[in-house]
Design an enzyme around this catalytic site. Structure first.
Site, PDB file in Angstrom:
ATOM      1  N   GLY A   1       0.797  -1.212   0.000  1.00  0.00           N
ATOM      2  CA  GLY A   1       0.000   0.000   0.000  1.00  0.00           C
ATOM      3  C   GLY A   1       0.830   1.261   0.000  1.00  0.00           C
ATOM      4  CB  CYS A   2      -0.200   4.705   0.865  1.00  0.00           C
ATOM      5  SG  CYS A   2      -1.699   4.787  -0.146  1.00  0.00           S
ATOM      6  CE1 TYR A   3       4.127  -0.854   4.850  1.00  0.00           C
ATOM      7  CE2 TYR A   3       1.772  -0.444   4.921  1.00  0.00           C
ATOM      8  CZ  TYR A   3       2.838  -1.317   4.997  1.00  0.00           C
ATOM      9  OH  TYR A   3       2.615  -2.656   5.213  1.00  0.00           O
ATOM     10  CB  ALA A   4       5.176   0.004  -0.471  1.00  0.00           C
TER      11      ALA A   4
ATOM     12  CG  PHE B   1       0.379   7.632   7.271  1.00  0.00           C
ATOM     13  CD1 PHE B   1       1.109   7.727   8.437  1.00  0.00           C
ATOM     14  CD2 PHE B   1       0.244   8.760   6.476  1.00  0.00           C
ATOM     15  CE1 PHE B   1       1.698   8.932   8.807  1.00  0.00           C
ATOM     16  CE2 PHE B   1       0.818   9.969   6.831  1.00  0.00           C
ATOM     17  CZ  PHE B   1       1.548  10.057   8.006  1.00  0.00           C
TER      18      PHE B   1
END
Length: 340
Positions: A137-140, A323
């Site tokens: 997701g967005c934190y990768a 996050f």
């Protein structure tokens, strides 16, 4: 230990389409029956987005996941190659010098994957190490940067991270609030980062916090009609609990008392407001994040790197924050500047 720095960055963006055009020409007819869709779109902070599949031209909402994955493979490779080529040029490095090529994506899969095809297209060596970060997701971007930096430190060879996210492939509008929010925010982008031994914008440290008790607050599920976002309005409240302790620990253990720049993933306006309030940041500290949200939308894992690009060159310390599902928070500390 060997210092590892970001030596170059590059990006590739599909064609842009305005938020208002998307609302008027497509989403209004699919999600506005309860009357809240227009408010969510207008309050998203997004002015325009990028899409390999523009729903005004091509409606894929009825496509199977298999059809979407085939389109992902078709679109991600040329986009990724452009981004990596730009990053290598920015770093003054050759593809033949790369020892590790990593790809992070949560929006599509194929095998052989983007890593294999981009490496071959650009002429990376046959003994290249490859690594794929999937569905984080967005934190990768932050854990991926950490892992790639560890390789560079251990082997003293350049490495490349490619974040390529094609969220437009997963349009499946309905009247649920979380789907409307997702379709108001998400966008497509590819960003590549070259890391090398030596001085520059040095990778210093990172921290991670996962709150498994709130794992249902943000989800990214594989369905028969693509991937589907689940998003609770409680996400900013949970992040507020963990945000300050995590950032304070990152700064404390590295003896940092002043931060020159904040590259914060713009998951949405409320996320940025929460970060600003909890960390007591100056009113202009997140201008780069808000500008990226407005100009490019939320491009999942590529977004925090788009923000970082806007801050460069930057003297002093920079903090990256992102996050995602878990709920998970990652923070990374950088020091120095990209261009010497």
């Amino acid at each position: 230990m060997t210092a590892v720095s970001i030596a170059g960055m590059g990006r590739a963006l599909p064609a842009a389409v305005s938020q208002q055009e998307l609302w008027d020409g497509y989403f209004r007819g699919h999600v506005d029956s309860p009357g809240f869709g227009s408010r969510i779109f207008s309050n998203s902070g997004v002015v325009r987005r990028h899409a390999v599949v523009n729903p005004l031209v091509e409606d894929v909402s009825g496509w199977s996941t298999g059809q979407r994955m085939r389109r992902y493979a078709l679109e991600a490779v040329p986009l990724g190659s452009l981004a990596v080529s730009a990053a290598l040029a920015d770093a003054g490095a050759a593809a033949s010098e790369v020892g590790l090529f990593a790809v992070a994506s949560c929006t599509g899969y194929a095998s052989p994957g983007v890593d294999v095809h981009v490496a071959a297209e650009l002429g990376m060596p046959s003994d290249l190490r490859r690594l794929v970060f999937g569905h984080m997701g967005c934190y990768a971007a932050i854990p991926a940067l950490g892992a790639v930096a560890d390789y560079v430190a251990a082997h003293s060879r350049p490495a490349v991270l490619l974040n390529v996210e094609l969220t437009s492939l997963h349009v499946q509008p309905d009247l649920s609030r979380d789907q409307v929010v997702a379709h108001a925010l998400f966008s497509d982008a590819a960003v590549a980062t070259v890391l090398t031994p030596g001085s520059g914008l040095e990778v210093v440290d990172l921290v991670a916090v996962t709150d498994p008790g709130t794992s249902d607050h943000m989800t990214w599920d594989v369905t028969d009609l693509g991937f589907r976002m689940g998003l609770s309005p409680k996400v900013p409240d949970v992040l507020a609990v963990h945000l300050r302790p995590a950032v304070e620990e990152l700064l404390r253990r590295n003896g940092v008392t002043s931060v020159a720049g904040w590259a914060v993933h713009p998951g949405g306006p409320r996320i940025l407001e929460t970060v600003e309030e909890v960390l007591r940041l100056p009113s202009d500290a997140l201008d780069a994040s808000r500008a990226v949200l407005a100009e490019h939308g939320n491009c999942s894992s590529a977004t925090v790197l788009l923000v970082l690009q806007r801050l460069l060159p930057a003297d002093g310390h920079v903090v990256l924050l992102a996050f995602g599902p878990g709920l998970t928070l990652y923070a990374m500390l950088l020091r120095g500047r990209l261009h010497q």
